[in-house]
Design a protein around this motif. Sequence first.
Motif, PDB file in Angstrom:
ATOM      1  N   THR A   1       0.726  -1.256   0.152  1.00  0.00           N
ATOM      2  CA  THR A   1       0.519  -0.143   0.347  1.00  0.00           C
ATOM      3  C   THR A   1       0.782   1.481   0.082  1.00  0.00           C
ATOM      4  O   THR A   1       0.740   2.041  -0.263  1.00  0.00           O
ATOM      5  N   GLY A   2       2.005   1.308   0.398  1.00  0.00           N
ATOM      6  CA  GLY A   2       2.767   2.267   0.633  1.00  0.00           C
ATOM      7  C   GLY A   2       4.126   2.417  -0.740  1.00  0.00           C
ATOM      8  O   GLY A   2       4.206   3.611  -0.417  1.00  0.00           O
ATOM      9  N   VAL A   3       3.775   1.578  -1.515  1.00  0.00           N
ATOM     10  CA  VAL A   3       4.257   1.304  -3.026  1.00  0.00           C
ATOM     11  C   VAL A   3       3.626   1.390  -3.950  1.00  0.00           C
ATOM     12  O   VAL A   3       2.801   0.109  -4.304  1.00  0.00           O
TER      13      VAL A   3
ATOM     14  N   VAL B   1      11.540 -10.493  -6.437  1.00  0.00           N
ATOM     15  CA  VAL B   1      10.503  -8.906  -6.104  1.00  0.00           C
ATOM     16  C   VAL B   1       9.824  -9.989  -4.853  1.00  0.00           C
ATOM     17  O   VAL B   1      10.014  -9.729  -3.195  1.00  0.00           O
ATOM     18  N   MET B   2      10.085 -11.565  -4.696  1.00  0.00           N
ATOM     19  CA  MET B   2       9.045 -11.823  -3.220  1.00  0.00           C
ATOM     20  C   MET B   2      10.071 -12.009  -2.345  1.00  0.00           C
ATOM     21  O   MET B   2       9.893 -12.206  -1.227  1.00  0.00           O
ATOM     22  N   THR B   3      11.387 -12.657  -2.948  1.00  0.00           N
ATOM     23  CA  THR B   3      12.391 -12.547  -1.536  1.00  0.00           C
ATOM     24  C   THR B   3      12.570 -11.405  -0.826  1.00  0.00           C
ATOM     25  O   THR B   3      13.458 -11.734  -0.168  1.00  0.00           O
ATOM     26  N   LEU B   4      12.852 -10.461  -1.932  1.00  0.00           N
ATOM     27  CA  LEU B   4      13.036  -9.191  -0.588  1.00  0.00           C
ATOM     28  C   LEU B   4      11.561  -9.193  -0.348  1.00  0.00           C
ATOM     29  O   LEU B   4      11.985  -8.569   0.750  1.00  0.00           O
ATOM     30  N   VAL B   5      10.495  -8.745  -0.481  1.00  0.00           N
ATOM     31  CA  VAL B   5       9.570  -8.363  -0.019  1.00  0.00           C
ATOM     32  C   VAL B   5       9.674  -9.577   1.415  1.00  0.00           C
ATOM     33  O   VAL B   5       9.028  -9.352   2.640  1.00  0.00           O
TER      34      VAL B   5
ATOM     35  N   ASP C   1      25.950  -0.769  -5.977  1.00  0.00           N
ATOM     36  CA  ASP C   1      26.201  -0.365  -6.515  1.00  0.00           C
ATOM     37  C   ASP C   1      26.220   0.376  -7.918  1.00  0.00           C
ATOM     38  O   ASP C   1      26.009   1.910  -8.126  1.00  0.00           O
ATOM     39  N   ARG C   2      25.431   0.110  -7.991  1.00  0.00           N
ATOM     40  CA  ARG C   2      23.857   0.243  -9.487  1.00  0.00           C
ATOM     41  C   ARG C   2      22.977   0.898  -8.827  1.00  0.00           C
ATOM     42  O   ARG C   2      22.540   2.482  -9.560  1.00  0.00           O
ATOM     43  N   VAL C   3      22.343   1.089  -7.554  1.00  0.00           N
ATOM     44  CA  VAL C   3      21.288   2.360  -6.945  1.00  0.00           C
ATOM     45  C   VAL C   3      21.722   3.012  -6.530  1.00  0.00           C
ATOM     46  O   VAL C   3      21.126   4.092  -6.608  1.00  0.00           O
ATOM     47  N   ILE C   4      22.231   3.061  -5.797  1.00  0.00           N
ATOM     48  CA  ILE C   4      22.586   3.991  -4.326  1.00  0.00           C
ATOM     49  C   ILE C   4      24.097   4.484  -5.436  1.00  0.00           C
ATOM     50  O   ILE C   4      24.419   6.009  -4.564  1.00  0.00           O
TER      51      ILE C   4
ATOM     52  N   ASN D   1      15.216   2.023   1.387  1.00  0.00           N
ATOM     53  CA  ASN D   1      13.983   2.714   0.759  1.00  0.00           C
ATOM     54  C   ASN D   1      14.005   3.127  -0.008  1.00  0.00           C
ATOM     55  O   ASN D   1      13.127   2.996  -1.424  1.00  0.00           O
ATOM     56  N   ARG D   2      15.441   2.897  -0.808  1.00  0.00           N
ATOM     57  CA  ARG D   2      15.538   3.742  -2.435  1.00  0.00           C
ATOM     58  C   ARG D   2      14.778   2.737  -3.445  1.00  0.00           C
ATOM     59  O   ARG D   2      14.858   2.354  -4.658  1.00  0.00           O
ATOM     60  N   ILE D   3      14.597   1.317  -2.130  1.00  0.00           N
ATOM     61  CA  ILE D   3      14.714   0.581  -3.619  1.00  0.00           C
ATOM     62  C   ILE D   3      13.054   0.431  -4.108  1.00  0.00           C
ATOM     63  O   ILE D   3      12.909  -0.637  -5.128  1.00  0.00           O
ATOM     64  N   TRP D   4      12.150   0.699  -3.486  1.00  0.00           N
ATOM     65  CA  TRP D   4      10.638   1.155  -3.486  1.00  0.00           C
ATOM     66  C   TRP D   4      10.804   2.591  -4.468  1.00  0.00           C
ATOM     67  O   TRP D   4       9.431   2.747  -4.984  1.00  0.00           O
ATOM     68  N   ASP D   5      11.907   2.944  -4.865  1.00  0.00           N
ATOM     69  CA  ASP D   5      11.658   4.066  -6.084  1.00  0.00           C
ATOM     70  C   ASP D   5      10.802   4.033  -7.157  1.00  0.00           C
ATOM     71  O   ASP D   5       9.855   4.477  -7.637  1.00  0.00           O
ATOM     72  N   SER D   6      10.982   2.344  -8.303  1.00  0.00           N
ATOM     73  CA  SER D   6      10.391   2.481  -8.391  1.00  0.00           C
ATOM     74  C   SER D   6      10.746   0.548  -9.138  1.00  0.00           C
ATOM     75  O   SER D   6      11.574   0.073  -8.298  1.00  0.00           O
ATOM     76  N   PRO D   7      10.312  -0.258 -10.614  1.00  0.00           N
ATOM     77  CA  PRO D   7      10.829  -1.497 -10.733  1.00  0.00           C
ATOM     78  C   PRO D   7      11.872  -1.893 -10.921  1.00  0.00           C
ATOM     79  O   PRO D   7      12.570  -2.753 -10.423  1.00  0.00           O
ATOM     80  N   GLU D   8      12.586  -0.929 -11.212  1.00  0.00           N
ATOM     81  CA  GLU D   8      14.293  -0.193 -11.792  1.00  0.00           C
ATOM     82  C   GLU D   8      15.231  -0.659 -10.837  1.00  0.00           C
ATOM     83  O   GLU D   8      16.059  -1.081 -11.106  1.00  0.00           O
ATOM     84  N   THR D   9      14.138  -0.178  -9.612  1.00  0.00           N
ATOM     85  CA  THR D   9      15.705  -0.705  -8.440  1.00  0.00           C
ATOM     86  C   THR D   9      15.195  -1.274  -7.979  1.00  0.00           C
ATOM     87  O   THR D   9      15.714  -1.756  -6.884  1.00  0.00           O
ATOM     88  N   LEU D  10      14.599  -2.582  -7.678  1.00  0.00           N
ATOM     89  CA  LEU D  10      14.213  -3.643  -7.562  1.00  0.00           C
ATOM     90  C   LEU D  10      15.975  -4.060  -7.287  1.00  0.00           C
ATOM     91  O   LEU D  10      16.214  -4.142  -8.841  1.00  0.00           O
ATOM     92  N   PRO D  11      16.425  -5.146  -7.148  1.00  0.00           N
ATOM     93  CA  PRO D  11      17.219  -5.568  -6.917  1.00  0.00           C
ATOM     94  C   PRO D  11      17.106  -7.365  -8.067  1.00  0.00           C
ATOM     95  O   PRO D  11      15.474  -7.974  -7.578  1.00  0.00           O
ATOM     96  N   THR D  12      18.170  -7.477  -8.398  1.00  0.00           N
ATOM     97  CA  THR D  12      18.271  -8.981  -9.586  1.00  0.00           C
ATOM     98  C   THR D  12      17.838 -10.279  -8.375  1.00  0.00           C
ATOM     99  O   THR D  12      18.565  -9.305  -7.039  1.00  0.00           O
ATOM    100  N   HIS D  13      17.856 -11.171  -8.553  1.00  0.00           N
ATOM    101  CA  HIS D  13      18.429 -12.370  -8.091  1.00  0.00           C
ATOM    102  C   HIS D  13      19.890 -12.603  -7.897  1.00  0.00           C
ATOM    103  O   HIS D  13      20.193 -12.867  -6.508  1.00  0.00           O
TER     104      HIS D  13
END
Length: 374
Positions: free
Chosen positions: A185-187, A253-257, A353-356, A330-342
Amino acid sequence: MIDWNLAVQTGTRLLRPGPQVGHEEARAVVEQLRELSRDAQGHVRDFTGMRAAEDPEPATIVDRPGWIRANVDGFRVVLEPLMEQMAERRGPGLLGGGAGGVVVQAVGSRVTGMQVGAILAYMAGRVLGQYELFLPPDPDGRAPTGRLTLVAPNIVHVEQELGVDTRDFRLWVCLHEETHRAQFTGVPWLREYVQDQMTRFLLASDLDPGAMLDRLRDVTDAVTDAIRGGEGNLIDAIQSPEQREILDRLTAVMTLVEGHGDYVMDAVGPEVVPSVEEIRSRFQGRREGGNRLDKTIRRLLGLELKMKQYAEGSVFVRHVVGEAGMDGFNRIWDSPETLPTHAEIKEPSLWMDRVIGPRALDAAPPKAAGAETE
């Protein structure tokens, strides 16, 4: 393709009995879980900095049959429109819309309904809570955004078996599930992203009869491997190559959440859940236990993968928060592109390195840190 009513009937019939409690005790459990879910909302908001829905509803408390009915309703919302598209792609023939196809589908829908019901019966005795993303529309036609559900008899059963403080354990479970509510609900884009990946996964099913035969052979191999104690599971066995690529994104994404939920429920701290370390230790031992048959079923259904998601995701979150602080994480929630890969979940520095940025990790460290499914 699935007889949903039969799925509910089968699942309810195969359910294991829950713990025996009196009417007044059951009412007290329900009231406390609702109260603790409200308390957990504030703790999650303060700790994570995530701004979830304003004044959300308290958790919906269900029994095991109620959990089955709720999940069947959610499956129908997601799957029925997709099944119509898949049926159109099949065209005429034995599996299509001809007379023969009607007979095959009528029989097949009952078989599939019983299979779904049997799986739900197994899961209904294990799930402690969940955030339901997909719900039928309200009577006024408004599409609900989700619902937090707690399975009261399972929570009572586990806390009795572990011998832990009941209030602490119930709040601990609520912290995990409320973290999921904050995420979805927050993202604003996260729910739609997950649904889109699920849709792509299902529509990528290979309907070619030869390919379907190959999938059946893979299923047989997976069952044999799981019985022997290997890593085979039905999810991997039924995938097409395109689905494997999509599932890799979904798994990430499910591993992240899930890992984020596991991290928060422990890291909120002993001032909120005084016996958190004892609960985690005993709960983890229970997760890893079970007889050989139970472990085989868990491998086949992909539940062992879910346990790995909790562990890998929690390690990832702990590492990033420790290096970059909660604001950096929390930068992880900026967009789908900032989600981590497996791959980035397994190696958090790649994501940072990629996002921050490689040297933008000077945030203050977080406060000290110490399914949910069993």
